[in-house]
Design a protein around this motif. Structure first.
Motif, PDB file in Angstrom:
ATOM      1  N   LYS A  86      -2.798   7.808   2.866  1.00 56.15           N
ATOM      2  CA  LYS A  86      -3.398   9.031   2.348  1.00 56.15           C
ATOM      3  C   LYS A  86      -3.055  10.243   3.218  1.00 56.15           C
ATOM      4  O   LYS A  86      -2.974  11.373   2.724  1.00 56.15           O
ATOM      5  CB  LYS A  86      -4.910   8.857   2.225  1.00 56.15           C
ATOM      6  N   GLY A  87      -2.843  10.020   4.522  1.00 55.36           N
ATOM      7  CA  GLY A  87      -2.345  11.112   5.357  1.00 55.36           C
ATOM      8  C   GLY A  87      -0.983  11.592   4.880  1.00 55.36           C
ATOM      9  O   GLY A  87      -0.680  12.792   4.913  1.00 55.36           O
ATOM     10  N   ALA A  88      -0.163  10.662   4.419  1.00 56.07           N
ATOM     11  CA  ALA A  88       1.140  11.030   3.863  1.00 56.07           C
ATOM     12  C   ALA A  88       0.978  11.858   2.591  1.00 56.07           C
ATOM     13  O   ALA A  88       1.729  12.817   2.362  1.00 56.07           O
ATOM     14  CB  ALA A  88       1.953   9.769   3.578  1.00 56.07           C
ATOM     15  N   VAL A  89       0.009  11.504   1.772  1.00 55.91           N
ATOM     16  CA  VAL A  89      -0.260  12.280   0.548  1.00 55.91           C
ATOM     17  C   VAL A  89      -0.646  13.711   0.908  1.00 55.91           C
ATOM     18  O   VAL A  89      -0.186  14.669   0.284  1.00 55.91           O
ATOM     19  CB  VAL A  89      -1.362  11.610  -0.299  1.00 55.91           C
ATOM     20  N   PHE A 148      -4.498  12.657  -4.900  1.00 55.86           N
ATOM     21  CA  PHE A 148      -5.718  12.080  -4.337  1.00 55.86           C
ATOM     22  C   PHE A 148      -5.464  11.507  -2.951  1.00 55.86           C
ATOM     23  O   PHE A 148      -4.595  10.666  -2.760  1.00 55.86           O
ATOM     24  CB  PHE A 148      -6.300  10.998  -5.264  1.00 55.86           C
ATOM     25  N   SER A 149      -6.254  11.996  -2.012  1.00 59.13           N
ATOM     26  CA  SER A 149      -6.263  11.486  -0.651  1.00 59.13           C
ATOM     27  C   SER A 149      -7.606  10.806  -0.418  1.00 59.13           C
ATOM     28  O   SER A 149      -8.190  10.229  -1.336  1.00 59.13           O
ATOM     29  CB  SER A 149      -6.026  12.637   0.327  1.00 59.13           C
ATOM     30  N   SER A 150      -8.117  10.889   0.799  1.00 57.60           N
ATOM     31  CA  SER A 150      -9.399  10.269   1.123  1.00 57.60           C
ATOM     32  C   SER A 150      -9.971  10.904   2.376  1.00 57.60           C
ATOM     33  O   SER A 150      -9.230  11.251   3.304  1.00 57.60           O
ATOM     34  CB  SER A 150      -9.227   8.761   1.355  1.00 57.60           C
ATOM     35  N   SER A 151     -11.283  11.045   2.416  1.00 56.47           N
ATOM     36  CA  SER A 151     -11.947  11.552   3.613  1.00 56.47           C
ATOM     37  C   SER A 151     -11.781  10.622   4.804  1.00 56.47           C
ATOM     38  O   SER A 151     -11.971  11.028   5.949  1.00 56.47           O
ATOM     39  CB  SER A 151     -13.441  11.768   3.337  1.00 56.47           C
ATOM     40  N   VAL A 152     -11.395   9.370   4.555  1.00 60.17           N
ATOM     41  CA  VAL A 152     -11.253   8.410   5.656  1.00 60.17           C
ATOM     42  C   VAL A 152     -10.099   8.793   6.582  1.00 60.17           C
ATOM     43  O   VAL A 152     -10.040   8.328   7.724  1.00 60.17           O
ATOM     44  CB  VAL A 152     -11.081   6.974   5.107  1.00 60.17           C
ATOM     45  N   VAL A 153      -9.203   9.672   6.118  1.00 59.78           N
ATOM     46  CA  VAL A 153      -8.143  10.163   6.998  1.00 59.78           C
ATOM     47  C   VAL A 153      -8.753  10.828   8.230  1.00 59.78           C
ATOM     48  O   VAL A 153      -8.259  10.683   9.345  1.00 59.78           O
ATOM     49  CB  VAL A 153      -7.223  11.149   6.246  1.00 59.78           C
ATOM     50  N   THR A 196       0.831  -1.204   0.000  1.00 60.74           N
ATOM     51  CA  THR A 196       0.000   0.000   0.000  1.00 60.74           C
ATOM     52  C   THR A 196       0.864   1.252   0.000  1.00 60.74           C
ATOM     53  O   THR A 196       0.611   2.205  -0.755  1.00 60.74           O
ATOM     54  CB  THR A 196      -0.932   0.011   1.228  1.00 60.74           C
ATOM     55  N   MET A 197       1.883   1.287   0.840  1.00 58.70           N
ATOM     56  CA  MET A 197       2.748   2.457   0.912  1.00 58.70           C
ATOM     57  C   MET A 197       3.523   2.652  -0.392  1.00 58.70           C
ATOM     58  O   MET A 197       3.749   3.782  -0.828  1.00 58.70           O
ATOM     59  CB  MET A 197       3.715   2.325   2.090  1.00 58.70           C
ATOM     60  N   ARG A 198       3.909   1.557  -1.015  1.00 56.65           N
ATOM     61  CA  ARG A 198       4.672   1.681  -2.263  1.00 56.65           C
ATOM     62  C   ARG A 198       3.846   2.368  -3.343  1.00 56.65           C
ATOM     63  O   ARG A 198       4.329   3.272  -4.031  1.00 56.65           O
ATOM     64  CB  ARG A 198       5.130   0.301  -2.750  1.00 56.65           C
ATOM     65  N   THR A 199       2.598   1.935  -3.499  1.00 58.42           N
ATOM     66  CA  THR A 199       1.765   2.528  -4.545  1.00 58.42           C
ATOM     67  C   THR A 199       1.257   3.906  -4.148  1.00 58.42           C
ATOM     68  O   THR A 199       1.389   4.882  -4.897  1.00 58.42           O
ATOM     69  CB  THR A 199       0.570   1.611  -4.856  1.00 58.42           C
ATOM     70  N   ASN A 200       0.680   4.006  -2.957  1.00 49.64           N
ATOM     71  CA  ASN A 200      -0.028   5.233  -2.590  1.00 49.64           C
ATOM     72  C   ASN A 200       0.894   6.363  -2.166  1.00 49.64           C
ATOM     73  O   ASN A 200       0.604   7.532  -2.451  1.00 49.64           O
ATOM     74  CB  ASN A 200      -1.025   4.936  -1.463  1.00 49.64           C
ATOM     75  N   VAL A 201       1.995   6.035  -1.481  1.00 43.17           N
ATOM     76  CA  VAL A 201       2.901   7.084  -1.007  1.00 43.17           C
ATOM     77  C   VAL A 201       4.078   7.261  -1.961  1.00 43.17           C
ATOM     78  O   VAL A 201       4.293   8.344  -2.502  1.00 43.17           O
ATOM     79  CB  VAL A 201       3.407   6.789   0.416  1.00 43.17           C
TER      80      VAL A 201
END
Length: 246
Positions: A159-162, A140-145, A112-117
């Motif tokens: 997504k918090g990292a994004v 792109f992040s997410s409201s789930v943060v 997950t971190m490799r792709t998203n971050v």
């Protein structure tokens, strides 16, 4: 519309996905020439390209692993060779695998971190160096943060990292006339979101918003089109597109 080399140029990573496809089609309607990035779904990417070209727009599909800097560099070289440069990057590529934190494997976490971050970092790095004057990077992040839903710990952390990368990059690009923002959708009716959820779970999440429905990809594409075009004074922001869930 004008020919491809006169149009503004957009690259949409994850452009074969639910939200990505809607963004590609919306930007093409707005006159952009669009590169439709995909990772493994060549057939779906070509379907998106056909939907654009059938409507007299300009688009082509390009494959890359967004976390591989050489592959990303080659992708943008191909776009630049075809269209002359890049004005807008919309970074929708991402993965989501849900489980309670105590039951999440480190393999899932690392993937997950490799792709998203890392993927967001690599694409953002190219954008910082190469977007044309007046350009825009839309991550792109997410409201789930902020929603902090159980089982979303790994995805929300990525997504918090994004969010953090985006806000800092906007300040680092002082003097470049390039905006950097993040779009953070809430529950949206896409295959990524609906996969593995029961009808009852979907109904419950649809009811979270005061508007009492799930978001649609078109709702998100509307905000992206705004950031890609007229929203030149919106910079360094995380924009929650969720119907009022938070």
């Amino acid at each position: 519309m004008s020919n491809a080399h006169e149009a503004r140029v957009a690259v949409v990573t994850g452009g074969s996905g639910g939200i990505g496809r809607e963004i590609v089609e919306r930007l093409a309607t707005d006159g952009f020439s669009v590169a439709v990035h995909y990772s493994g779904s060549a057939d779906r990417a070509e379907q998106v390209v056909r939907s654009v070209t059938d409507a007299n727009g300009s688009a082509f599909a390009v494959q890359a692993d967004v976390a591989d800097e050489d592959a990303v560099s080659a992708m943008f070289d191909e776009v630049t060779s075809r269209y002359g440069g890049v004005d807008v990057i919309v970074n929708t590529a991402g993965i989501m695998m849900l489980a309670p934190l105590a039951e999440t494997s480190l393999e899932t976490f690392d993937r997950t971190m490799r792709t998203n971050v890392r993927g967001t970092f690599v694409v953002s790095q190219w954008a910082a160096k190469n977007l044309r004057d007046g350009g825009a990077l839309i991550n792109f992040s997410s409201s789930v943060v902020k929603l902090a839903l159980p089982t979303y710990s790994t995805y929300a952390a990525s997504k918090g990292a994004v969010d953090a990368l985006t806000l800092i990059l906007a300040k680092e690009l002082r003097g470049r006339n390039v905006t950097v923002n993040t779009v953070a959708p809430g529950p949206t009716a896409t295959p990524l979101f609906l996969d593995g959820k029961s009808d009852e779970q979907v109904k419950q999440m649809a009811g979270m918003a005061p508007l009492e429905r799930l978001g649609e990809p078109a709702d998100v594409a509307e905000v992206v089109a705004f950031l890609a075009g007229p929203a030149r004074w919106m910079n360094g922001q995380t924009i929650y597109v969720n119907g009022g869930v938070i």
